[in-house]
Design a protein around this motif. Structure first.
Motif, PDB file in Angstrom:
ATOM      1  N   LEU A  89     -17.192  11.703  39.943  1.00 28.01           N
ATOM      2  CA  LEU A  89     -18.011  12.299  38.884  1.00 28.01           C
ATOM      3  C   LEU A  89     -17.984  11.487  37.591  1.00 28.01           C
ATOM      4  N   PRO A  90     -16.812  11.122  37.042  1.00 27.48           N
ATOM      5  CA  PRO A  90     -16.835  10.259  35.839  1.00 27.48           C
ATOM      6  C   PRO A  90     -17.509   8.916  36.094  1.00 27.48           C
ATOM      7  N   LEU A  91     -17.288   8.346  37.290  1.00 28.20           N
ATOM      8  CA  LEU A  91     -17.895   7.057  37.598  1.00 28.20           C
ATOM      9  C   LEU A  91     -19.415   7.169  37.661  1.00 28.20           C
ATOM     10  N   ALA A  92     -19.931   8.246  38.264  1.00 30.51           N
ATOM     11  CA  ALA A  92     -21.383   8.436  38.341  1.00 30.51           C
ATOM     12  C   ALA A  92     -21.985   8.571  36.953  1.00 30.51           C
ATOM     13  N   TRP A  93     -21.319   9.263  36.058  1.00 30.39           N
ATOM     14  CA  TRP A  93     -21.824   9.404  34.684  1.00 30.39           C
ATOM     15  C   TRP A  93     -21.807   8.061  33.974  1.00 30.39           C
ATOM     16  N   ILE A  94     -20.735   7.307  34.136  1.00 29.80           N
ATOM     17  CA  ILE A  94     -20.642   6.001  33.471  1.00 29.80           C
ATOM     18  C   ILE A  94     -21.743   5.070  33.956  1.00 29.80           C
ATOM     19  N   MET A  95     -21.957   5.010  35.273  1.00 21.63           N
ATOM     20  CA  MET A  95     -22.911   4.055  35.832  1.00 21.63           C
ATOM     21  C   MET A  95     -24.365   4.487  35.652  1.00 21.63           C
ATOM     22  N   SER A  96     -24.611   5.756  35.330  1.00 23.00           N
ATOM     23  CA  SER A  96     -25.989   6.211  35.119  1.00 23.00           C
ATOM     24  C   SER A  96     -26.330   6.426  33.648  1.00 23.00           C
ATOM     25  N   LYS A  97     -25.312   6.602  32.794  1.00 29.70           N
ATOM     26  CA  LYS A  97     -25.571   6.931  31.404  1.00 29.70           C
ATOM     27  C   LYS A  97     -25.117   5.865  30.410  1.00 29.70           C
ATOM     28  N   THR A  98     -24.508   4.795  30.877  1.00 29.96           N
ATOM     29  CA  THR A  98     -24.094   3.711  29.990  1.00 29.96           C
ATOM     30  C   THR A  98     -24.698   2.401  30.481  1.00 29.96           C
ATOM     31  N   ARG A  99     -24.558   1.395  29.676  1.00 34.33           N
ATOM     32  CA  ARG A  99     -25.147   0.101  30.008  1.00 34.33           C
ATOM     33  C   ARG A  99     -24.395  -0.621  31.127  1.00 34.33           C
ATOM     34  N   LEU A 100     -23.240  -0.090  31.512  1.00 33.75           N
ATOM     35  CA  LEU A 100     -22.561  -0.667  32.668  1.00 33.75           C
ATOM     36  C   LEU A 100     -23.395  -0.512  33.929  1.00 33.75           C
ATOM     37  N   GLY A 101     -24.264   0.511  33.954  1.00 36.25           N
ATOM     38  CA  GLY A 101     -25.102   0.730  35.115  1.00 36.25           C
ATOM     39  C   GLY A 101     -26.130  -0.363  35.347  1.00 36.25           C
ATOM     40  N   GLN A 102     -26.362  -1.209  34.348  1.00 37.89           N
ATOM     41  CA  GLN A 102     -27.310  -2.311  34.507  1.00 37.89           C
ATOM     42  C   GLN A 102     -26.737  -3.437  35.364  1.00 37.89           C
ATOM     43  N   HIS A 103     -25.435  -3.445  35.550  1.00 40.60           N
ATOM     44  CA  HIS A 103     -24.791  -4.476  36.380  1.00 40.60           C
ATOM     45  C   HIS A 103     -24.780  -3.986  37.825  1.00 40.60           C
ATOM     46  N   ARG A 104     -25.786  -4.362  38.600  1.00 36.10           N
ATOM     47  CA  ARG A 104     -25.932  -3.860  39.953  1.00 36.10           C
ATOM     48  C   ARG A 104     -24.840  -4.361  40.891  1.00 36.10           C
ATOM     49  N   TRP A 105     -24.212  -5.467  40.552  1.00 37.63           N
ATOM     50  CA  TRP A 105     -23.161  -5.987  41.420  1.00 37.63           C
ATOM     51  C   TRP A 105     -21.982  -5.012  41.507  1.00 37.63           C
ATOM     52  N   ILE A 106     -21.811  -4.169  40.461  1.00 39.86           N
ATOM     53  CA  ILE A 106     -20.709  -3.216  40.484  1.00 39.86           C
ATOM     54  C   ILE A 106     -20.896  -2.219  41.630  1.00 39.86           C
ATOM     55  N   ASP A 107     -22.157  -1.790  41.851  1.00 40.74           N
ATOM     56  CA  ASP A 107     -22.417  -0.860  42.949  1.00 40.74           C
ATOM     57  C   ASP A 107     -22.062  -1.477  44.293  1.00 40.74           C
ATOM     58  N   VAL A 108     -22.359  -2.767  44.443  1.00 40.52           N
ATOM     59  CA  VAL A 108     -22.033  -3.436  45.703  1.00 40.52           C
ATOM     60  C   VAL A 108     -20.520  -3.501  45.896  1.00 40.52           C
ATOM     61  N   VAL A 109     -19.790  -3.840  44.829  1.00 37.04           N
ATOM     62  CA  VAL A 109     -18.325  -3.915  44.929  1.00 37.04           C
ATOM     63  C   VAL A 109     -17.739  -2.541  45.233  1.00 37.04           C
ATOM     64  N   LEU A 110     -18.321  -1.488  44.624  1.00 34.02           N
ATOM     65  CA  LEU A 110     -17.817  -0.143  44.859  1.00 34.02           C
ATOM     66  C   LEU A 110     -18.072   0.348  46.283  1.00 34.02           C
ATOM     67  N   MET A 111     -18.994  -0.304  46.989  1.00 31.51           N
ATOM     68  CA  MET A 111     -19.235   0.057  48.373  1.00 31.51           C
ATOM     69  C   MET A 111     -18.227  -0.576  49.332  1.00 31.51           C
ATOM     70  N   ILE A 112     -17.457  -1.549  48.858  1.00 35.98           N
ATOM     71  CA  ILE A 112     -16.524  -2.253  49.731  1.00 35.98           C
ATOM     72  C   ILE A 112     -15.506  -1.305  50.377  1.00 35.98           C
ATOM     73  N   PRO A 113     -14.909  -0.340  49.638  1.00 37.30           N
ATOM     74  CA  PRO A 113     -13.958   0.555  50.305  1.00 37.30           C
ATOM     75  C   PRO A 113     -14.576   1.306  51.474  1.00 37.30           C
ATOM     76  N   PHE A 114     -15.837   1.736  51.333  1.00 37.36           N
ATOM     77  CA  PHE A 114     -16.472   2.482  52.413  1.00 37.36           C
ATOM     78  C   PHE A 114     -16.845   1.579  53.578  1.00 37.36           C
ATOM     79  N   MET A 115     -17.056   0.282  53.293  1.00 37.75           N
ATOM     80  CA  MET A 115     -17.375  -0.659  54.363  1.00 37.75           C
ATOM     81  C   MET A 115     -16.129  -1.068  55.141  1.00 37.75           C
TER      82      MET A 115
END
Length: 561
Positions: A83-109
């Motif tokens: 929940l905090p991560l979703a708010w940060i990545m959708s409501k702050t400028r950190l969400g503009q860095h799309r590579w972060i989403d790819v890295v965050l998918m690594i645990p699930f992969m």
């Protein structure tokens, strides 16, 4: 007026419902019924209370409670992380860095048992942590308990809930928050009264699937759970199927009880979804408000993201990479104990390992493509689930996530190997692709349904008023709005199929291996370095593919907002 595109009960929708029910009954319901039949069939006849007697008569009630408690704790833990991560990545400028989403998918992969082995290598006595900090024995000992097992599973599953919550927050936009601010509402009040109610539908869906995924997980209980003596239903089912004497009836009895628990969770989620689903995508454009990262809030957001990346990706993958480079595991971390020979052996042309890698990629690409086509069609048929037949489609499409994967696979083998079938898929590549599609179809259905149910029917009515035919409306309005869900479902299906272990072990044709079965075989043979090297290569190739997909999404501007 009920003549909108979504609500139209015309002949095409009826045909779609009939076709969807037929495919789901043949592909999912019948194999599960064969499992249920095995669980109640005895030499004396049918025993409908057999599964309950199995739980009570063999002192397995404690194992069932262990399973449910683990699922509840993992749902709570993933909520705190996502929940905090979703708010940060959708409501702050950190969400503009799309590579972060790819890295965050690594645990699930990452295969769950590989992640667990990484944590074990890092935290065990004499492990990497103690080689750096000799005084950390107490920390290592405390980690090997229920808390450590729940933490490993939370770090593995939180990306799934994060993606659902992030997309839901983006669809909400900034207009509603701004309206609340104009009327004097504080930021905390706006979050509680505006954001949380609008997130309940997506959260309920994600929490239910995470609970089901947790109690149906086999990899982590088979590695970490066995080490700490914490046994769950899946580990008991696997024991009865794989250890002599084999007791398939007892295993299917346990699976029937486990499925009942998951069906109760599904019903609770469906009630929540119908009550708290709101139309957020309409004809008006929406602007998502982003907050600047300044002062303590900015430092806290960046620190939270950094710590999450360290614990979910850094620590396990440090252990995985270090193990893949070691000549001798007993020699520890030293420059003269590192080598690339394992990778050279792994990627040598014509090797068994390279063939296994290509098999995984080919089978996963085929399965994810078929699953996204079928899943999108099922999601559109389900709609708002107002009719009973639509609810049956919704229920049947979720069934693969309500039973352990190993039991679903056994049901598919029983069905597709039946002598009365005119054509059998067993012992072919087709049964492998079918198994992946059946096991992971629910992800695409839920992602697309989440997008579809929040589209305002006025969009389709307006298109009809201006003379749009159903095919034009589907191509120009419906498809662009559900493409984010389709892409998310495709990515999720592909990443899980690449590392699927239990199904591959049971249905692969002779002499054929995938990357997951190759890794498992190396661990069984004591060649952990080769197994870890395969894990690094397979996940690396998956990350490259995800980067390509993210680039396509950015170029085409496929965004639900």
């Amino acid at each position: 007026m009920r003549s909108g595109f979504k609500e139209s009960p015309g002949i095409f929708r009826n045909i779609g419902i009939i076709l969807a029910l037929f495919l789901l009954i043949v592909g999912i319901v019948v194999p599960l019924l064969m499992i249920f039949w095995q669980s109640i069939s005895t030499e004396q006849g049918l025993d409908l209370l057999g599964p309950i007697r199995t739980i009570a008569g063999h002192e397995l009630s404690g194992v069932l409670m262990h399973t449910i408690w683990l699922g509840v704790c993992v749902v709570a833990g993933t909520t705190l992380l996502a929940l905090p991560l979703a708010w940060i990545m959708s409501k702050t400028r950190l969400g503009q860095h799309r590579w972060i989403d790819v890295v965050l998918m690594i645990p699930f992969m990452t295969p769950p048992y590989i992640g667990s082995m990484g944590w074990i290598l890092f935290m065990q006595r004499g492990g990497y942590l103690q080689q750096w900090l000799p005084g950390s024995v107490a920390v290592s000992d405390a980690f090997f308990g229920f808390g450590g097992m729940a933490l490993i599973m939370c770090l593995h599953l939180f990306p799934f809930l994060y993606l659902l919550l992030r997309d839901a927050i983006i669809r909400i936009g900034g207009n509603l928050e701004e309206a609340g601010a104009v009327h004097g509402a504080s930021s905390s009040y706006r979050f509680r009264k505006i954001m949380l109610p609008l997130l309940l539908s997506s959260y309920g869906m994600g929490a239910m699937l995470i609970f089901v995924k947790t109690i149906a997980e086999f990899g982590t209980p088979a590695t970490f759970g066995r080490r700490i003596g914490y046994y769950v239903m899946t580990s008991e089912i696997h024991k009865y199927i794989s250890s002599w004497p084999i007791d398939f009836g007892k295993a299917t009895s346990l699976a029937s009880v486990l499925m009942s628990v998951c069906l109760v969770m599904w019903y609770m989620q469906s009630v929540m979804s119908r009550r708290f689903t709101y139309r957020l995508v309409g004809g008006k454009g929406q602007r998502s408000k982003r907050y600047a990262l300044r002062g303590f809030a900015g430092v806290a957001a960046i620190a939270y993201l950094a710590l999450l990346l360290v614990f979910s990706v850094g620590i396990p993958y440090f252990s995985i990479i270090a193990a893949s480079l070691m000549k001798l595991r007993g020699a520890g971390l030293a420059w003269d104990n590192l080598t690339l020979e394992h990778y050279q052996e792994l990627l040598s042309w014509g090797s068994v390992s390279l063939k296994a890698l290509w098999n995984s990629l080919g089978l996963s690409l085929a399965a994810s493509t078929i699953a996204v086509v079928l899943g999108s069609g099922f999601a559109l048929v389900i709609g708002k689930s107002q009719r009973r037949t639509q609810r049956f489609v919704d229920l049947f499409s979720l069934l693969p996530n309500t039973v352990p994967g190993i039991v679903m696979v056994v049901g598919l083998v029983l069905f597709w190997n039946s002598p009365w079938l005119p054509v059998t898929l067993y012992n072919t590549y087709g049964i492998v692709v079918l198994t992946y599609v059946v096991l992971f179809l629910p992800y695409t259905v839920q992602y697309v349904k989440s997008n579809f149910t929040q589209i305002d029917g006025a969009l389709f009515q307006a298109a009809q008023v201006f003379g749009g035919n159903p095919w034009l409306i589907a191509r120009r309005i419906l498809l662009p709005l559900i493409i984010p869900g389709m892409l998310a479902g495709w990515i999720m299906t592909f990443t899980i199929s690449v590392r699927e272990l239990v199904g591959s072990l049971l249905i692969l044709p002779p002499s054929m291996q995938t990357s997951a079965t190759y890794i498992f075989a190396q661990f069984e043979q004591g060649q952990a370095s080769l197994g870890m090297a395969m894990a690094v290569v397979s996940v690396g190739m998956t990350v490259i593919l995800l980067l390509i997909v993210e680039a396509l999404k950015t170029n085409r501007k496929w965004n639900a907002s």
